[in-house]
Scaffold this active site. Structure first.
Site, PDB file in Angstrom:
ATOM      1  N   GLU A 285      46.910  64.757  72.075  1.00 55.19           N
ATOM      2  CA  GLU A 285      47.246  63.389  72.494  1.00 55.19           C
ATOM      3  C   GLU A 285      47.780  62.637  71.295  1.00 55.19           C
ATOM      4  OE1 GLU A 285      44.591  60.820  74.614  1.00 55.19           O
ATOM      5  OE2 GLU A 285      43.962  62.389  76.017  1.00 55.19           O
TER       6      GLU A 285
ATOM      7  N   GLU B 247      37.980  64.367  74.498  1.00 59.69           N
ATOM      8  CA  GLU B 247      37.422  63.261  73.723  1.00 59.69           C
ATOM      9  C   GLU B 247      35.914  63.061  73.782  1.00 59.69           C
ATOM     10  OE1 GLU B 247      39.824  59.725  74.199  1.00 59.69           O
ATOM     11  OE2 GLU B 247      41.496  60.692  73.156  1.00 59.69           O
TER      12      GLU B 247
END
Ligand SMILES: *[C@@H]1O[C@H](CO)[C@@H](O)[C@H](O)[C@H]1NC(C)=O
Ligand SMILES: *[C@@H]1O[C@H](CO)[C@@H](O)[C@H](O)[C@H]1NC(C)=O
Length: 425
Positions: free
Chosen positions: A357, A246
Site C-alpha cells: 500500500e 495492517e
C-alpha cells in the site's frame, strides 16, 4: 489505509458531522463523508450515503438504478463470466528487464466497511464486479485490471476482502459458497490477465475488536480460514497469500507466532511454493518495522522445510505528514526515513520486501514525492520486489487517493495523474 491518529481524527469527523454543513447535495458516486471531509453530506435523490471506510463515504445508487456512465459498461458484461475458463490458459506476464519485478494497484471493495478494529459488516462490502447484482451498475474491477495490464505494464493486483465476508460472519466456519463465488470472480479476473493476485484479508489482525491469538479469535480459527483458501488456490502459482492487512497494537512476538501458524497451514494445504506475506505491527509501517521489533520477530518464521523461500516482508507507506494516507498533500519520499534503512536491513539479512500500500493525492507534491519513492524502489530491486498503489476498484475517482481509472463511452480508459506519472511503466 492506516490510521495512526484514529481518535483525534474521529473526533474531528464527528464535529464536522454535527456542524450541519449540508447546504448542497452530493452527486451520484461523489464523496459524502469521511474523516477530514467537509463537503456535502447528503446525497442526490435515488442514492444514499454509504460509508466505505472511516475515510470515505460515497453516494451510491439504490440497487437497479443505472447511471449513464455505468450503462455504457453493460455492452462488455460477458467478460467476467468468461474469465474463469481462461484462467488456466493465461500465461504469466514476463518480468520487466529492469526495476522491481512487480507493479500494480489495489482493487478494493470487498473490504469496504472494515474499520481498524477489525469490525466488518458483510453487507457493507461493495464488490468491484460490475455485474454483482445483475444490474451492471457496480465498478468494473476486472475491466480496470485488464486496462492496467495492457496500458500501464502492471503485473500484480491486491484484492482486499474481509474475513467476515468470506465466512459470512461465521467465525471459524467454512467459506461461504455464495460470497466466495463473488470474490473468486475477482480473483479469476485477475489471474486471467496473467498478473499475480494477492489475497488480502483486510482485518487489522482482528475480528470485531478482538486480536487474533491475543484474547480474540484463536490461531486455529484463523488458520482454518487460510487452510481453506490455500486448498482452493493450491495449484495457482500466481496466487500470493497476503496473510493480514495492517496489524497494529499487537504483541509482535505473539503475532509472529500466529503468522508462523498461517504459513505452516498454507504450505500443508498444498500451496507449497507461492509467495506468502509477513506483515508486522504499526499498520505495517515500512518506517517502523525495524524499531518496533517486527523485522526481527517475523524473520524467525519458516516454511515446514526450515527455509524462508518466498516468505516476503509486506510493508505499507504513505507520503503524507502522518503516514495515514488520508491527506492529498505529500511531504516526503520516505527514502531516508524508511526505504533506505530497511533496504540495508534486508540486504544484511538476505531477505526481500514488497510495498503493498502506498498512495497520495493527484497533486503536484504527491506526484513529485511518489515518483522519487518509486525510483528508489526500482534502483533497489534486489531487496524490493515491487509496489502496489492504494487504490482503485470501488473507490470513486473523487476519493482523495483515487487511482481508479475512468472509462469513456468509447471504452477507452483514462488513468489518474499519479498512476500515469509515477506508478505506470
Ligand atoms: C451493514 O451495512 C448495511 C448496508 O450498508 C446497513 O444497512 C446496515 O445498517 C449495516 N449494519 C451495521 C450493524 O452497521
Ligand atoms: C509478548 O508476549 C510474550 C509471550 O509470547 C511475552 O513474553 C512478552 O512479555 C509480551 N510482551 C509484552 C510487551 O507484553
Amino acid at each position: 489505509m492506516t490510521n495512526n491518529k484514529a481518535s483525534r481524527l474521529l473526533a474531528a469527523y464527528l464535529y464536522l458531522g454535527a456542524s450541519g454543513v449540508i447546504a448542497q447535495q452530493q452527486t451520484t458516486w461523489g464523496q459524502c463523508g469521511g474523516i477530514g471531509y467537509s463537503g456535502p453530506t447528503s446525497c442526490t435523490s435515488g442514492t444514499s450515503c454509504s460509508t466505505l471506510n472511516s475515510y470515505y463515504a460515497q453516494c451510491i445508487p439504490a440497487t437497479g438504478i443505472i447511471t449513464s456512465t455505468r450503462t455504457t459498461l453493460a455492452s462488455t458484461s460477458a467478460t467476467t463470466t468468461t474469465s474463469a475458463s481462461r484462467t488456466t490458459s493465461a500465461t504469466s506476464i514476463p518480468p520487466p528487464s529492469s526495476g522491481v519485478r512487480f507493479a500494480g494497484i489495489n482493487i478494493a471493495g470487498f473490504d469496504f466497511s472494515c474499520s481498524t478494529d477489525g469490525t466488518c459488516n458483510v453487507s457493507g462490502a461493495y464488490p468491484p464486479l460490475k455485474n454483482y447484482d445483475g444490474a451492471n451498475n457496480y465498478p468494473d474491477g476486472v475491466g480496470q485490471m485488464q486496462h492496467f495490464v495492457k496500458d500501464d505494464g502492471f503485473n500484480i493486483f491486491r484484492l482486499p476482502v474481509s474475513w467476515q465476508y468470506l465466512v459470512n460472519a461465521n467465525l471459524g466456519g467454512t467459506l461461504d459458497a455464495t460470497n466466495l463465488g463473488y470474490y473468486d470472480q475477482l480473483v479469476q479476473g485477475c489471474l486471467a490477465t496473467g498478473a499475480y493476485c494477492i489475497i488480502d484479508i483486510h482485518n487489522y489482525a482482528r475480528w470485531n475488536g478482538k486480536i487474533i491469538g491475543q484474547g480474540g479469535p484463536t490461531n486455529a480459527q484463523f488458520t482454518s480460514l487460510w487452510t481453506q483458501i490455500a486448498t482452493k488456490y493450491a495449484s495457482e502459482p500466481r496466487i500470493w497469500f497476503g496473510t493480514m492487512n495492517e496489524p497494529h497494537d499487537v504483541n509482535i512476538t505473539t503475532w509472529a507466532g500466529t503468522v508462523q501458524a498461517v504459513v505452516t497451514a498454507i504450505r500443508n494445504a498444498g500451496a507449497t511454493s507461492q509467495y506468502i506475506s509477513l506483515p508486522g505491527t504499526d499498520y505495517q509501517s515500512a518506517g517502523q518495522i525495524i524499531s518496533d521489533g517486527g523485522a526481527a520477530a517475523l524473520s524467525a518464521i519458516k516454511n515446514p522445510d526450515g527455509s524462508t523461500t518466498n516468505l516476503i516482508f509486506d510493508v505499507h507507506k504513505y507520503l503524507d505528514s502522518d503516514n495515514s494516507g488520508t491527506n492529498s498533500i505529500c511531504v516526503t519520499d520516505n527514502v531516508d526515513s524508511a526505504f533506505a534503512p530497511l533496504a540495508t536491513w534486508l540486504r544484511t539479512n538476505k531477505r526481500q520486501a514488497i510495498l503493498t500500500e502506498t498512495g497520495g493525492g493527484n497533486t503536484p507534491s504527491c506526484e513529485q514525492y511518489m515518483c522519487q519513492q518509486i525510483q528508489y524502489l526500482n534502483q533497489n530491486s534486489d531487496v524490493y520486489m515491487g509496489y502496489v498503489g492504494w487504490a482503485a476498484g470501488s473507490f470513486d475517482p473523487g476519493y482523495p487517493l483515487a487511482e481508479t481509472p475512468v472509462q469513456a463511452s468509447s471504452g477507452a480508459w483514462t488513468d489518474q495523474p499519479l498512476v500515469s506519472m509515477c506508478l505506470a511503466r
